[in-house]
Motif scaffolding. Structure first.
Motif, mmCIF file in Angstrom:
data_model
loop_
_atom_site.group_PDB
_atom_site.id
_atom_site.type_symbol
_atom_site.label_atom_id
_atom_site.label_comp_id
_atom_site.label_asym_id
_atom_site.label_seq_id
_atom_site.Cartn_x
_atom_site.Cartn_y
_atom_site.Cartn_z
ATOM 1 N N SER A 38 0.815 -1.213 0.000
ATOM 2 C CA SER A 38 0.000 0.000 0.000
ATOM 3 C C SER A 38 0.847 1.261 0.000
ATOM 4 O O SER A 38 0.341 2.348 -0.285
ATOM 5 C CB SER A 38 -0.931 0.009 1.219
ATOM 6 O OG SER A 38 -0.204 0.233 2.415
ATOM 7 N N GLU A 40 -9.161 -1.891 -9.654
ATOM 8 C CA GLU A 40 -7.887 -1.182 -9.566
ATOM 9 C C GLU A 40 -6.720 -2.154 -9.469
ATOM 10 O O GLU A 40 -5.674 -1.950 -10.090
ATOM 11 C CB GLU A 40 -7.891 -0.250 -8.344
ATOM 12 C CG GLU A 40 -8.696 1.015 -8.525
ATOM 13 C CD GLU A 40 -8.051 1.958 -9.522
ATOM 14 O OE1 GLU A 40 -6.802 2.060 -9.544
ATOM 15 O OE2 GLU A 40 -8.790 2.594 -10.297
ATOM 16 N N ASP A 67 -9.965 11.019 -5.622
ATOM 17 C CA ASP A 67 -10.476 9.980 -6.512
ATOM 18 C C ASP A 67 -12.010 10.004 -6.491
ATOM 19 O O ASP A 67 -12.630 9.543 -5.527
ATOM 20 C CB ASP A 67 -9.961 8.609 -6.060
ATOM 21 C CG ASP A 67 -10.309 7.516 -7.048
ATOM 22 O OD1 ASP A 67 -11.137 7.749 -7.945
ATOM 23 O OD2 ASP A 67 -9.750 6.406 -6.911
ATOM 24 N N ALA A 88 -3.851 -0.085 -0.625
ATOM 25 C CA ALA A 88 -4.217 1.030 0.246
ATOM 26 C C ALA A 88 -5.737 1.083 0.430
ATOM 27 O O ALA A 88 -6.230 1.354 1.536
ATOM 28 C CB ALA A 88 -3.707 2.347 -0.341
ATOM 29 N N GLU A 95 1.696 8.129 -0.606
ATOM 30 C CA GLU A 95 1.146 8.730 -1.830
ATOM 31 C C GLU A 95 -0.176 8.081 -2.235
ATOM 32 O O GLU A 95 -1.097 8.772 -2.695
ATOM 33 C CB GLU A 95 2.169 8.594 -2.966
ATOM 34 C CG GLU A 95 1.729 9.258 -4.251
ATOM 35 C CD GLU A 95 2.802 9.155 -5.325
ATOM 36 O OE1 GLU A 95 2.451 8.829 -6.482
ATOM 37 O OE2 GLU A 95 3.984 9.390 -5.005
ATOM 38 N N ASN A 96 -0.275 6.764 -2.102
ATOM 39 C CA ASN A 96 -1.517 6.086 -2.471
ATOM 40 C C ASN A 96 -2.681 6.532 -1.590
ATOM 41 O O ASN A 96 -3.813 6.682 -2.068
ATOM 42 C CB ASN A 96 -1.348 4.565 -2.366
ATOM 43 C CG ASN A 96 -0.476 4.008 -3.463
ATOM 44 O OD1 ASN A 96 -0.543 4.446 -4.609
ATOM 45 N ND2 ASN A 96 0.365 3.040 -3.125
ATOM 46 N N TYR A 97 -2.413 6.740 -0.319
ATOM 47 C CA TYR A 97 -3.465 7.185 0.594
ATOM 48 C C TYR A 97 -3.884 8.625 0.274
ATOM 49 O O TYR A 97 -5.072 8.962 0.346
ATOM 50 C CB TYR A 97 -2.996 7.075 2.045
ATOM 51 C CG TYR A 97 -2.771 5.651 2.487
ATOM 52 C CD1 TYR A 97 -3.821 4.883 2.975
ATOM 53 C CD2 TYR A 97 -1.512 5.060 2.419
ATOM 54 C CE1 TYR A 97 -3.631 3.574 3.393
ATOM 55 C CE2 TYR A 97 -1.301 3.750 2.824
ATOM 56 C CZ TYR A 97 -2.366 3.018 3.301
ATOM 57 O OH TYR A 97 -2.181 1.700 3.694
ATOM 58 N N LYS A 144 -3.753 9.934 -2.644
ATOM 59 C CA LYS A 144 -4.464 9.875 -3.924
ATOM 60 C C LYS A 144 -5.951 9.612 -3.739
ATOM 61 O O LYS A 144 -6.782 10.046 -4.550
ATOM 62 C CB LYS A 144 -3.833 8.779 -4.796
ATOM 63 C CG LYS A 144 -4.448 8.622 -6.165
ATOM 64 C CD LYS A 144 -3.768 7.493 -6.925
ATOM 65 C CE LYS A 144 -4.450 7.239 -8.260
ATOM 66 N NZ LYS A 144 -3.815 6.100 -8.977
ATOM 67 N N HIS A 150 -3.101 -1.575 -10.653
ATOM 68 C CA HIS A 150 -2.639 -0.619 -9.642
ATOM 69 C C HIS A 150 -2.691 -1.316 -8.278
ATOM 70 O O HIS A 150 -3.489 -0.952 -7.413
ATOM 71 C CB HIS A 150 -3.521 0.623 -9.645
ATOM 72 C CG HIS A 150 -3.498 1.371 -10.943
ATOM 73 N ND1 HIS A 150 -4.497 2.263 -11.320
ATOM 74 C CD2 HIS A 150 -2.590 1.362 -11.962
ATOM 75 C CE1 HIS A 150 -4.207 2.763 -12.509
ATOM 76 N NE2 HIS A 150 -3.057 2.241 -12.921
ATOM 77 N N ASP A 193 4.433 1.791 -5.396
ATOM 78 C CA ASP A 193 3.846 1.799 -6.744
ATOM 79 C C ASP A 193 4.140 0.423 -7.335
ATOM 80 O O ASP A 193 5.261 0.135 -7.725
ATOM 81 C CB ASP A 193 4.494 2.906 -7.582
ATOM 82 C CG ASP A 193 3.914 2.961 -8.994
ATOM 83 O OD1 ASP A 193 2.906 2.276 -9.248
ATOM 84 O OD2 ASP A 193 4.474 3.675 -9.833
ATOM 85 N N GLY A 213 -0.644 -1.394 -5.751
ATOM 86 C CA GLY A 213 -0.296 -0.581 -4.594
ATOM 87 C C GLY A 213 -1.492 0.237 -4.126
ATOM 88 O O GLY A 213 -1.788 0.296 -2.928
ATOM 89 N N TYR A 214 -2.182 0.859 -5.070
ATOM 90 C CA TYR A 214 -3.365 1.652 -4.725
ATOM 91 C C TYR A 214 -4.480 0.759 -4.197
ATOM 92 O O TYR A 214 -5.176 1.116 -3.235
ATOM 93 C CB TYR A 214 -3.830 2.411 -5.963
ATOM 94 C CG TYR A 214 -4.954 3.392 -5.706
ATOM 95 C CD1 TYR A 214 -4.792 4.438 -4.804
ATOM 96 C CD2 TYR A 214 -6.159 3.277 -6.368
ATOM 97 C CE1 TYR A 214 -5.809 5.341 -4.561
ATOM 98 C CE2 TYR A 214 -7.187 4.176 -6.139
ATOM 99 C CZ TYR A 214 -7.006 5.210 -5.238
ATOM 100 O OH TYR A 214 -8.030 6.095 -5.002
#
Length: 304
Positions: free
Chosen positions: A46, A262, A70, A274, A62-64, A66, A268, A49, A270-271
């Motif tokens: 999480s 996702e 969204d 998260a 960064e994912n959090y 983002k 994605h 990337d 990693g995203y």
């Protein structure tokens, strides 16, 4: 200060203890390999990337961050919360009503209990999802039934205004497990409570309100917690009915479906990891709230 020491175990007791640990070992291995291991890996991913095809690159939070920008994430949360708010109370009400009917001691109770429990086993299957598309489609059974009365029904699945409600109906249809638990709880209420209430002039409605409901609140609370957690994890129905898109117009975009898209659709991962941890926080927070407020309405019969 006296320290209590554990008395030494006999040879037979030590042997039994070792045997118990041997039998527990598969569970510990499964817990570490199937639950704790993936959770730790997910927490690491999480903050990276990661697209499943190359090595993960550390990006921190960064994912959090983002998630805050969204719009589809907000839509999926809105759809999921509405789904939970509508489906869970309806399911519990239907399950309790049928449990009370079965609790009257009708003949063939075991048969009816099995029949009513069956939807809980099939409700999350792909086959039932496909069947639901046929039942609520434009030319489905529901519209054919309405046509007998001259009513032109909409495409329940293809209409953004009604698609989610068709999934709510599907979830309510899987009332079997909650019904069985309610039925077990009803069987534990002593009959003399109803007899005493009847002697005081209480009718069935007052007996239900002042006897059945208070004594059944631990079971209601148990089912509530389970259903809230289960509803937030709903995936198969929306995936099959919408063809994996969450459509029409993201009206059936459950959080778990967007997470899957996702992670495995857009790679994605990693995203998606998260998002999975956000879901853990949401479910954990709602469960904690349920436990906190349960002190005000759940009656355990011991004065607490």
């Amino acid at each position: 200060m006296t320290v209590l020491r554990r008395p030494p175990l006999s040879r037979a007791a030590r042997k039994e203890e070792r045997t118990a640990w041997v039998f527990l070992l598969p569970w510990f291995v499964g817990m570490a390999g199937v639950t704790l291991g993936p959770m730790i890996a997910s927490l690491y991913f999480s903050m990276t990337d990661y697209n499943l095809l190359s090595s993960p690159q550390w990006v921190g939070f960064e994912n959090y961050a983002k998630m805050l920008d969204d719009p589809r994430l907000r839509q999926s949360l809105s759809v999921t919360f509405l789904y939970v708010v509508l489906s869970v109370p309806l399911l519990l009400a239907v399950a309790l009503a049928l449990a009370m009917v079965l609790n009257r001691g009708i003949k063939g109770l075991a048969f009816y209990r099995s029949v009513y429990y069956l939807p809980s086993l099939l409700g999350a299957s792909v086959a039932v999802g496909i069947l639901w598309r046929q039942v609520f489609g434009t030319e489905g059974l529901v519209n054919k039934f309405l046509g007998l009365f001259g009513v032109q029904g909409p495409g329940w699945i293809s209409n953004p205004d009604t698609a989610l409600y068709s999934l709510v109906v599907l979830h309510v249809w899987t009332f079997g497990s909650s019904m069985v638990i309610f039925l077990a709880g009803l069987r534990q209420i002593p009959e003399q409570y109803y007899e005493a209430a009847a002697l005081d002039g209480a009718g069935r409605r007052h007996q239900f309100r002042h006897v059945t409901l208070p004594l059944l609140t631990p079971i209601i609370f148990f089912n509530l917690v389970l259903q809230v957690i289960s509803s937030f994890q709903s995936f198969t129905q929306a995936f099959v009915v919408s063809g994996g898109t969450g459509g029409p117009s993201d009206s059936t975009l459950f959080y778990s479906l967007y997470l899957y898209d996702e992670g495995f659709g857009r790679l994605h991962m990693g995203y998606a990891s998260a998002m999975a941890w956000l879901l853990v926080v949401i479910v954990g927070f709602l469960t904690a709230i349920n436990f906190y407020f349960s002190k005000r309405w759940v009656f355990y019969g011991d004065g607490k």
